[in-house]
Design an enzyme around this catalytic site. Structure first.
Site, PDB file in Angstrom:
ATOM      1  N   ARG A   1       0.827  -1.199  -0.009  1.00 28.14           N
ATOM      2  CA  ARG A   1      -0.073  -0.120   0.080  1.00 28.14           C
ATOM      3  C   ARG A   1       0.963   1.067   0.056  1.00 28.14           C
ATOM      4  O   ARG A   1       0.704   2.124  -0.570  1.00 28.14           O
ATOM      5  CB  ARG A   1      -0.856   0.036   1.069  1.00 28.14           C
ATOM      6  CG  ARG A   1      -1.660   1.080   1.495  1.00 28.14           C
ATOM      7  CD  ARG A   1      -2.742   0.974   2.599  1.00 28.14           C
ATOM      8  NE  ARG A   1      -3.182   2.391   3.187  1.00 28.14           N
ATOM      9  CZ  ARG A   1      -2.841   3.310   3.945  1.00 28.14           C
ATOM     10  NH1 ARG A   1      -1.467   3.252   4.440  1.00 28.14           N
ATOM     11  NH2 ARG A   1      -3.510   4.343   4.126  1.00 28.14           N
ATOM     12  N   ALA A   2       1.942   1.213   0.778  1.00 29.06           N
ATOM     13  CA  ALA A   2       2.903   2.491   1.002  1.00 29.06           C
ATOM     14  C   ALA A   2       3.577   2.572  -0.304  1.00 29.06           C
ATOM     15  O   ALA A   2       3.597   3.756  -0.905  1.00 29.06           O
ATOM     16  CB  ALA A   2       3.776   1.995   2.174  1.00 29.06           C
TER      17      ALA A   2
ATOM     18  N   ASP B   1      16.071 -12.973   1.974  1.00 28.69           N
ATOM     19  CA  ASP B   1      17.227 -13.319   1.480  1.00 28.69           C
ATOM     20  C   ASP B   1      17.313 -13.630  -0.280  1.00 28.69           C
ATOM     21  O   ASP B   1      17.972 -13.070  -1.115  1.00 28.69           O
ATOM     22  CB  ASP B   1      18.272 -14.104   2.002  1.00 28.69           C
ATOM     23  CG  ASP B   1      19.613 -14.371   1.824  1.00 28.69           C
ATOM     24  OD1 ASP B   1      20.349 -13.345   1.733  1.00 28.69           O
ATOM     25  OD2 ASP B   1      19.903 -15.558   1.127  1.00 28.69           O
ATOM     26  N   GLY B   2      16.327 -14.623  -0.337  1.00 27.61           N
ATOM     27  CA  GLY B   2      16.395 -15.375  -1.491  1.00 27.61           C
ATOM     28  C   GLY B   2      15.849 -14.035  -2.730  1.00 27.61           C
ATOM     29  O   GLY B   2      16.173 -13.992  -3.561  1.00 27.61           O
ATOM     30  N   SER B   3      14.879 -13.671  -2.235  1.00 28.49           N
ATOM     31  CA  SER B   3      14.113 -12.451  -3.031  1.00 28.49           C
ATOM     32  C   SER B   3      14.996 -11.435  -3.413  1.00 28.49           C
ATOM     33  O   SER B   3      15.111 -11.002  -4.465  1.00 28.49           O
ATOM     34  CB  SER B   3      12.734 -11.987  -2.245  1.00 28.49           C
ATOM     35  OG  SER B   3      12.067 -13.210  -1.752  1.00 28.49           O
TER      36      SER B   3
ATOM     37  N   ILE C   1       9.054 -13.004   8.825  1.00 31.20           N
ATOM     38  CA  ILE C   1       8.913 -13.072  10.314  1.00 31.20           C
ATOM     39  C   ILE C   1      10.137 -13.282  10.802  1.00 31.20           C
ATOM     40  O   ILE C   1      10.235 -13.123  12.338  1.00 31.20           O
ATOM     41  CB  ILE C   1       7.507 -13.999  10.519  1.00 31.20           C
ATOM     42  CG1 ILE C   1       8.197 -15.462  10.380  1.00 31.20           C
ATOM     43  CG2 ILE C   1       6.378 -13.757   9.904  1.00 31.20           C
ATOM     44  CD1 ILE C   1       7.202 -16.605  11.169  1.00 31.20           C
ATOM     45  N   ASP C   2      11.123 -13.836  10.402  1.00 31.99           N
ATOM     46  CA  ASP C   2      12.285 -14.508  11.006  1.00 31.99           C
ATOM     47  C   ASP C   2      13.070 -13.264  11.642  1.00 31.99           C
ATOM     48  O   ASP C   2      14.028 -13.654  12.505  1.00 31.99           O
ATOM     49  CB  ASP C   2      13.047 -15.351  10.027  1.00 31.99           C
ATOM     50  CG  ASP C   2      11.991 -16.447   9.373  1.00 31.99           C
ATOM     51  OD1 ASP C   2      11.358 -17.014  10.298  1.00 31.99           O
ATOM     52  OD2 ASP C   2      12.521 -16.946   8.489  1.00 31.99           O
TER      53      ASP C   2
ATOM     54  N   ARG D   1       3.384 -28.720  34.609  1.00 34.09           N
ATOM     55  CA  ARG D   1       4.096 -29.647  33.532  1.00 34.09           C
ATOM     56  C   ARG D   1       5.108 -28.566  32.930  1.00 34.09           C
ATOM     57  O   ARG D   1       5.157 -27.425  33.002  1.00 34.09           O
ATOM     58  CB  ARG D   1       3.039 -29.776  32.349  1.00 34.09           C
ATOM     59  CG  ARG D   1       2.444 -31.161  32.371  1.00 34.09           C
ATOM     60  CD  ARG D   1       1.654 -31.470  31.054  1.00 34.09           C
ATOM     61  NE  ARG D   1       0.951 -32.621  31.215  1.00 34.09           N
ATOM     62  CZ  ARG D   1      -0.251 -32.743  31.194  1.00 34.09           C
ATOM     63  NH1 ARG D   1      -1.046 -32.023  30.541  1.00 34.09           N
ATOM     64  NH2 ARG D   1      -0.904 -33.955  31.424  1.00 34.09           N
TER      65      ARG D   1
HETATM   66  P1  ADP Z   1      13.114 -15.369   0.977  1.00 29.00           P
HETATM   67  O1  ADP Z   1      12.952 -14.329  -0.084  1.00 29.00           O
HETATM   68  O2  ADP Z   1      12.084 -15.358   2.117  1.00 29.00           O
HETATM   69  O3  ADP Z   1      14.623 -15.746   1.510  1.00 29.00           O
HETATM   70  P2  ADP Z   1      13.507 -17.880  -0.845  1.00 29.00           P
HETATM   71  O4  ADP Z   1      14.829 -18.174  -0.479  1.00 29.00           O
HETATM   72  O5  ADP Z   1      12.564 -18.994  -1.421  1.00 29.00           O
HETATM   73  O6  ADP Z   1      12.826 -16.797   0.111  1.00 29.00           O
HETATM   74  O7  ADP Z   1      13.392 -16.948  -2.269  1.00 29.00           O
HETATM   75  C1  ADP Z   1      12.163 -16.435  -2.807  1.00 29.00           C
HETATM   76  C2  ADP Z   1      12.471 -16.504  -4.259  1.00 29.00           C
HETATM   77  O8  ADP Z   1      13.620 -15.455  -4.914  1.00 29.00           O
HETATM   78  C3  ADP Z   1      12.772 -17.829  -4.988  1.00 29.00           C
HETATM   79  O9  ADP Z   1      11.452 -18.701  -5.093  1.00 29.00           O
HETATM   80  C4  ADP Z   1      13.198 -17.541  -6.285  1.00 29.00           C
HETATM   81  O10 ADP Z   1      12.162 -17.048  -7.201  1.00 29.00           O
HETATM   82  C5  ADP Z   1      14.119 -16.154  -5.921  1.00 29.00           C
HETATM   83  N1  ADP Z   1      15.413 -16.311  -5.829  1.00 29.00           N
HETATM   84  C6  ADP Z   1      16.091 -17.062  -4.829  1.00 29.00           C
HETATM   85  N2  ADP Z   1      17.458 -17.205  -4.911  1.00 29.00           N
HETATM   86  C7  ADP Z   1      17.748 -16.661  -6.128  1.00 29.00           C
HETATM   87  C8  ADP Z   1      18.893 -16.484  -6.622  1.00 29.00           C
HETATM   88  N3  ADP Z   1      20.249 -16.974  -6.477  1.00 29.00           N
HETATM   89  N4  ADP Z   1      18.765 -15.772  -8.070  1.00 29.00           N
HETATM   90  C9  ADP Z   1      17.588 -15.227  -8.468  1.00 29.00           C
HETATM   91  N5  ADP Z   1      16.337 -15.488  -7.758  1.00 29.00           N
HETATM   92  C10 ADP Z   1      16.279 -16.110  -6.726  1.00 29.00           C
END
Ligand code: ADP
EC number: 2.7.1.11
Length: 319
Positions: free
Chosen positions: A21-22, A103-105, A126-127, A162
């Site tokens: 929203r922001a 991190d992955g995103s 949330i972590d 308990r």
């Molecule tokens: P989070 O973002 O909560 O850490 P994930 O690790 O599942 O969750 O990453 C989310 C999404 O980000 C993955 O499903 C993928 O689409 C994308 N992603 C993760 N790692 C990479 C990477 N090395 N390069 C490009 N996209 C990535």
């Protein structure tokens, strides 16, 4: 910059809607159009993209989850798949992006920036496991949800004298366990970042009962071990009754707290400001109550540091 896109990716977290929203309202206020991308990077590649208005984000600030949905899409690590995503950005006239996730995103956001499409990451998890931010969006709500659940567990623990080993979320990060442990007056907090001695914990619980305590609460971070296994280990050294409880996904849901809504709103507006300055490849944080940003690349080499003083504090308070 005429049009930006926004997506939520990875694990969902309460407050993501407030961030969407922001971002949307800040962009619109600056004359920039906004496209919502459903299902994270999977939706980007599939072209699940729609124009958003101010109304699209109305009545969303108090809702948990993400109305743009999320998806795990490991395929996005591959360059050819990323290029398909770029094709969609071109097709929809999107010049830059905000990515809310962990991190992955952020890896995905960095790749898009390197392909010439500025992307800014907002910490949605949330972590609370992301470097260079004291808070991630959703952490406060998850802590409050876990705290309320443990308060209820404590009632039944007391009635039956308990011990309960309560597994809370956090992946490899002990922040939820530390905060919730202090907030619920736990007898012990067990987190991946600190060494622990099960025998000592059992002895302390036994001593607590001998001193007249009517319950024992161990808050166990999920990254340490399975709650059932921990309880069995504990029972090797204690003669008390013990149960294991896994709070699970309830911690990911629910209406976001005031803090998560405010942090998400501030971060969302800040992300648009960075894009307006022509910046990309950055992760937004909140450090010492100030909005900050760092290169996403720097985050990958950094480690999140929790407030480990809470861990020591709890040891003193539990005596
Ligand atoms: P989070 O973002 O909560 O850490 P994930 O690790 O599942 O969750 O990453 C989310 C999404 O980000 C993955 O499903 C993928 O689409 C994308 N992603 C993760 N790692 C990479 C990477 N090395 N390069 C490009 N996209 C990535």
């Amino acid at each position: 910059m005429k049009r930006i896109g926004i997506l939520t990716s990875g694990g969902d977290a309460p407050g993501m809607n407030a961030a969407i929203r922001a971002v949307t309202r800040t962009a619109l206020a600056n004359g920039i159009e906004v496209c919502g991308i459903r299902y994270g990077y999977a939706g980007l590649v599939a072209g699940d993209i729609f124009q958003m208005t101010s109304e699209t984000v109305a009545d969303k600030i108090s809702r948990g989850g993400t109305f743009l949905y999320s998806a795990r899409f490991p395929e996005f690590k591959e360059e050819e798949v990323q290029l398909k995503g770029i094709e969609q950005l071109k097709k929809h006239g999107i010049d830059a992006l905000v990515v809310i996730g962990g991190d992955g995103s952020y890896h995905g956001a960095l790749k898009l920036t390197r392909h010439g499409y500025n992307a800014i990451g907002l910490p949605g998890s949330i972590d609370n496991d992301i470097p260079y931010t004291d808070y991630t969006i959703g952490f406060d709500t998850a802590c409050n949800t876990a705290m309320e659940a443990i308060d209820k567990i404590r009632d039944t623990a007391t009635s039956h004298q308990r011990v309960f080993v309560v597994n809370v979320m956090g992946r490899d990060c002990g922040d939820i366990a530390m905060h919730v442990g202090v907030a619920t007056g736990a007898d012990a907090i067990v987190i991946p970042e600190e060494p622990y001695d099960i025998k000592e914990i059992a002895e302390n619980l036994k001593q607590g009962f001998a001193n007249g305590k009517k319950h024992g609460i161990v808050v166990l971070a999920e990254g340490v071990m399975d709650a059932e296994k921990f309880k069995d280990e504990l029972l090797k050294y204690g003669d008390f009754d013990a149960r294991a409880n896994v709070l699970g996904h309830m911690q990911r849901g629910g209406s976001p707290t005031m803090r998560d809504r405010v942090v998400a709103s501030e971060m969302g507006a800040y992300a648009v400001k960075l894009l307006l300055e022509g910046k990309g490849g950055l992760a937004v944080g909140m450090e010492n109550n100030k909005l900050t940003h760092h290169d996403i690349l720097d985050l990958f080499d950094a480690k999140h540091h929790g407030n480990y003083a809470l861990y020591s504090l709890n040891k003193d308070l539990a005596k």
